[in-house]
Design a protein around this motif. Structure first.
Motif, PDB file in Angstrom:
ATOM      1  N   GLU A  91     -12.733  -7.313   9.611  1.00  0.00           N
ATOM      2  CA  GLU A  91     -12.757  -8.725  10.002  1.00  0.00           C
ATOM      3  C   GLU A  91     -13.936  -9.041  10.904  1.00  0.00           C
ATOM      4  OE1 GLU A  91      -9.105  -9.770  11.769  1.00  0.00           O
ATOM      5  OE2 GLU A  91      -7.923  -9.439   9.968  1.00  0.00           O
ATOM      6  N   LYS A 136     -10.932  -4.515  14.074  1.00  0.00           N
ATOM      7  CA  LYS A 136      -9.776  -4.864  13.260  1.00  0.00           C
ATOM      8  C   LYS A 136     -10.160  -4.871  11.794  1.00  0.00           C
ATOM      9  CE  LYS A 136      -7.277  -7.491  16.690  1.00  0.00           C
ATOM     10  NZ  LYS A 136      -6.610  -8.751  17.031  1.00  0.00           N
ATOM     11  N   SER A 137      -9.362  -4.159  11.016  1.00  0.00           N
ATOM     12  CA  SER A 137      -9.665  -4.083   9.595  1.00  0.00           C
ATOM     13  C   SER A 137      -8.369  -4.108   8.806  1.00  0.00           C
ATOM     14  CB  SER A 137     -10.459  -2.812   9.283  1.00  0.00           C
ATOM     15  OG  SER A 137      -9.690  -1.677   9.622  1.00  0.00           O
ATOM     16  N   VAL A 138      -8.527  -4.358   7.538  1.00  0.00           N
ATOM     17  CA  VAL A 138      -7.405  -4.379   6.603  1.00  0.00           C
ATOM     18  C   VAL A 138      -7.813  -3.552   5.404  1.00  0.00           C
ATOM     19  CG1 VAL A 138      -5.957  -5.833   5.154  1.00  0.00           C
ATOM     20  CG2 VAL A 138      -6.683  -6.668   7.366  1.00  0.00           C
ATOM     21  N   ARG A 139      -6.888  -2.748   4.911  1.00  0.00           N
ATOM     22  CA  ARG A 139      -7.169  -1.943   3.724  1.00  0.00           C
ATOM     23  C   ARG A 139      -6.168  -2.284   2.646  1.00  0.00           C
ATOM     24  NH1 ARG A 139      -7.635   4.214   4.850  1.00  0.00           N
ATOM     25  NH2 ARG A 139      -8.907   4.138   2.978  1.00  0.00           N
ATOM     26  N   ILE A 140      -6.684  -2.501   1.467  1.00  0.00           N
ATOM     27  CA  ILE A 140      -5.823  -2.722   0.307  1.00  0.00           C
ATOM     28  C   ILE A 140      -5.960  -1.484  -0.572  1.00  0.00           C
ATOM     29  CG2 ILE A 140      -5.398  -4.134  -1.720  1.00  0.00           C
ATOM     30  CD1 ILE A 140      -6.542  -6.489  -0.197  1.00  0.00           C
ATOM     31  N   VAL A 141      -4.892  -0.755  -0.689  1.00  0.00           N
ATOM     32  CA  VAL A 141      -4.886   0.501  -1.445  1.00  0.00           C
ATOM     33  C   VAL A 141      -4.215   0.256  -2.776  1.00  0.00           C
ATOM     34  CG1 VAL A 141      -4.160   2.898  -1.470  1.00  0.00           C
ATOM     35  CG2 VAL A 141      -4.791   1.820   0.692  1.00  0.00           C
ATOM     36  N   TRP A 192      -5.196   1.509  10.223  1.00  0.00           N
ATOM     37  CA  TRP A 192      -5.590   0.122  10.486  1.00  0.00           C
ATOM     38  C   TRP A 192      -4.388  -0.712  10.915  1.00  0.00           C
ATOM     39  CZ3 TRP A 192      -3.431  -3.996   8.010  1.00  0.00           C
ATOM     40  CH2 TRP A 192      -2.764  -3.762   6.813  1.00  0.00           C
ATOM     41  N   ASN A 195       0.840  -1.202   0.000  1.00  0.00           N
ATOM     42  CA  ASN A 195       0.000   0.000   0.000  1.00  0.00           C
ATOM     43  C   ASN A 195       0.877   1.255   0.000  1.00  0.00           C
ATOM     44  OD1 ASN A 195      -2.250  -1.575   0.098  1.00  0.00           O
ATOM     45  ND2 ASN A 195      -2.603  -1.340   2.292  1.00  0.00           N
ATOM     46  N   ALA A 247      -7.768 -23.079  14.607  1.00  0.00           N
ATOM     47  CA  ALA A 247      -7.548 -21.630  14.494  1.00  0.00           C
ATOM     48  C   ALA A 247      -6.391 -21.338  13.547  1.00  0.00           C
ATOM     49  CB  ALA A 247      -7.258 -21.053  15.879  1.00  0.00           C
ATOM     50  N   LEU A 299      -6.371 -13.406   1.426  1.00  0.00           N
ATOM     51  CA  LEU A 299      -6.024 -11.981   1.398  1.00  0.00           C
ATOM     52  C   LEU A 299      -4.882 -11.708   0.415  1.00  0.00           C
ATOM     53  CD1 LEU A 299      -6.980  -9.464   2.964  1.00  0.00           C
ATOM     54  CD2 LEU A 299      -5.069  -9.825   4.513  1.00  0.00           C
ATOM     55  N   LEU A 300      -3.879 -12.539   0.456  1.00  0.00           N
ATOM     56  CA  LEU A 300      -2.752 -12.336  -0.458  1.00  0.00           C
ATOM     57  C   LEU A 300      -3.161 -12.554  -1.915  1.00  0.00           C
ATOM     58  CD1 LEU A 300       0.276 -13.948   1.415  1.00  0.00           C
ATOM     59  CD2 LEU A 300      -0.123 -11.552   0.911  1.00  0.00           C
ATOM     60  N   VAL A 320      -6.703 -19.057  10.158  1.00  0.00           N
ATOM     61  CA  VAL A 320      -5.857 -17.890   9.909  1.00  0.00           C
ATOM     62  C   VAL A 320      -5.066 -18.070   8.620  1.00  0.00           C
ATOM     63  CG1 VAL A 320      -3.865 -16.624  10.781  1.00  0.00           C
ATOM     64  CG2 VAL A 320      -5.714 -17.212  12.313  1.00  0.00           C
ATOM     65  N   GLU A 325      -5.201  -9.555  -3.000  1.00  0.00           N
ATOM     66  CA  GLU A 325      -4.363  -8.376  -3.194  1.00  0.00           C
ATOM     67  C   GLU A 325      -3.580  -8.453  -4.494  1.00  0.00           C
ATOM     68  OE1 GLU A 325      -0.798  -8.297  -1.349  1.00  0.00           O
ATOM     69  OE2 GLU A 325      -0.416  -6.178  -1.619  1.00  0.00           O
ATOM     70  N   TYR A 338      -7.363 -17.472   5.737  1.00  0.00           N
ATOM     71  CA  TYR A 338      -7.673 -16.045   5.617  1.00  0.00           C
ATOM     72  C   TYR A 338      -6.504 -15.285   4.988  1.00  0.00           C
ATOM     73  CZ  TYR A 338      -8.020 -11.229   7.236  1.00  0.00           C
ATOM     74  OH  TYR A 338      -8.020  -9.864   7.293  1.00  0.00           O
ATOM     75  N   LEU A 339      -5.299 -15.550   5.448  1.00  0.00           N
ATOM     76  CA  LEU A 339      -4.140 -14.837   4.912  1.00  0.00           C
ATOM     77  C   LEU A 339      -3.877 -15.214   3.458  1.00  0.00           C
ATOM     78  CD1 LEU A 339      -1.738 -15.027   7.985  1.00  0.00           C
ATOM     79  CD2 LEU A 339      -3.166 -13.127   7.251  1.00  0.00           C
TER      80      LEU A 339
END
Lengths: 201, 183
Positions: free
Chosen positions: B145, B163-168, A134, A116, B51, B62-63, B55, B66, B58-59
């Protein structure tokens, strides 16, 4: 008849061999006095055997009682040792799995934040870069470091120099800092915008 | 149990058989303690493994999301924002890419005209909130999340996670057809 009675009693008792042998040695012909002497001896021997037997039984019982009293303690000790071993093996293992999961999540999110920042730096320049909210909400003890990367003279870079973005995670005292870096090459970004920046570490 | 048919002097020498009741209780207690501890340990191991798998999934999602989103936006020239869709056009000749959000699922479809050529999905945990935002030539995907422990007095839509994640992603040459938020 007396001889038969004595013989029968002798055969019933197990440990009267010497009296039986004495009786047989004298040919079986005993008078009343001799017979009473032998019989009294046998009775004494039987009493002695009974007393020895009772002593042995009482000794056995006391040993059993002692072992029964001690067995509960041994079992408790064994159970405690087993539980301690199981706990000593499992608790660090589960804690290590938890730590590994946290580290993996941190590395992934750090890589995401670096990408980012690289995208924002390609748009606005590296001067205004700062960590996103965040990310700092999750990891409050992290800092961003922006450095220019020195390029070798043999490979001159046209335009602005490349920039290294480093996210530093402050760890507790005694442990080294965790650093993740990303190098942005502005020349490459300008010429082909579809090339993602390459991770240095 | 006393054996009354024996003479009194021999009754005391009778060997006791069996185990006293409180010994049985102690054995039962210790064995149940051992089994309970074993069960707790196995449960903790399985829970940690579960768990960890969640995780990791999820990761990984996410990858993958992205990478695909950055790859699509790097070739984009125009952006169209609709209700829950983001359409990225890279040119007249190439098919456009449509990103849509539905609950906790992000769908990527390659669209040639009105026909979908290919599609892929990025599934997050139930309760995850997703929305696209377009501002200052930045296409931002916000991923909030799902909370780990939702409040019992709230409905499934009221669960809020901090908790949050941002992809810019930056689309330098893009011109948005419809500015605003796509939630």
């Amino acid at each position: 008849m007396r001889r038969l009675l004595v013989t029968t009693r002798l055969t019933r008792s197990r440990r009267r061999g010497r009296f039986a042998s004495a009786f047989l040695a004298c040919g079986g012909g005993l008078n009343n006095e001799a017979y009473s002497r032998v019989f009294t001896g046998i009775q004494n021997e039987v009493r002695e055997m009974k007393s020895i037997k009772s002593k042995q039984q009482s000794a056995k019982q006391s040993t059993a009682a002692k072992s029964r009293r001690g067995s509960l303690m041994i079992e408790m000790v064994v159970c405690t040792v087993l539980l301690s071993v199981v706990s000593a093996v499992l608790v660090p293992g589960i804690y290590a799995v938890h730590q590994q999961r946290k580290a993996t999540r941190y590395e992934t999110l750090t890589l995401l934040e670096l990408n980012n920042l690289a995208a924002i730096a390609a748009q606005q320049g590296p001067q205004t870069l700062q960590l996103s909210t965040w990310f700092t909400d999750r990891y409050g003890n992290t800092t961003l470091q922006v450095d220019e990367v020195a390029t070798p003279d043999s490979e001159p870079v046209t335009g602005p120099p490349p920039v290294r973005l480093t996210i530093i995670n402050q760890t507790p005292a005694g442990l080294p800092e965790v650093k993740h870096s990303l190098v942005i090459w502005p020349a490459l970004l300008k010429t082909s915008s579809n090339t993602p920046p390459e991770a240095a570490e | 149990m006393k054996r009354r048919w024996l003479p009194p002097e021999l009754r005391m020498h009778v060997t006791r058989r069996g185990v006293v009741f409180h010994y049985y209780m102690m054995y039962l207690f210790l064995s149940s303690l051992l089994l309970t501890t074993s069960g707790l340990c196995i449960h903790a191991i399985l829970k940690a493994d579960h768990a960890d798998a969640k995780v990791a999934a999820y990761l990984q999602t996410l990858l993958r999301l992205e990478g695909d989103l950055r790859h699509d936006t790097s070739q984009t020239t125009t952006v169209e924002l609709q209700d829950t869709n983001v359409v990225l056009n890279s040119g007249d000749q190439t098919p456009s890419v449509r990103w849509s959000v539905q609950d906790n699922i992000v769908r990527r479809e390659t669209v040639d005209g009105d026909q979908a050529v290919s599609s892929s999905r990025y599934v997050f945990a139930r309760g995850t909130k997703l929305n696209f935002t377009w501002q200052d030539q930045q296409l931002v995907l916000n991923i909030q999340e799902a909370p780990v422990m939702p409040a019992s007095n709230h409905g499934p839509d009221d669960r809020v996670s901090t908790k949050s994640v941002r992809i810019v992603t930056v689309i330098a040459a893009a011109a948005a057809a419809d500015d605003g938020d796509a939630s």
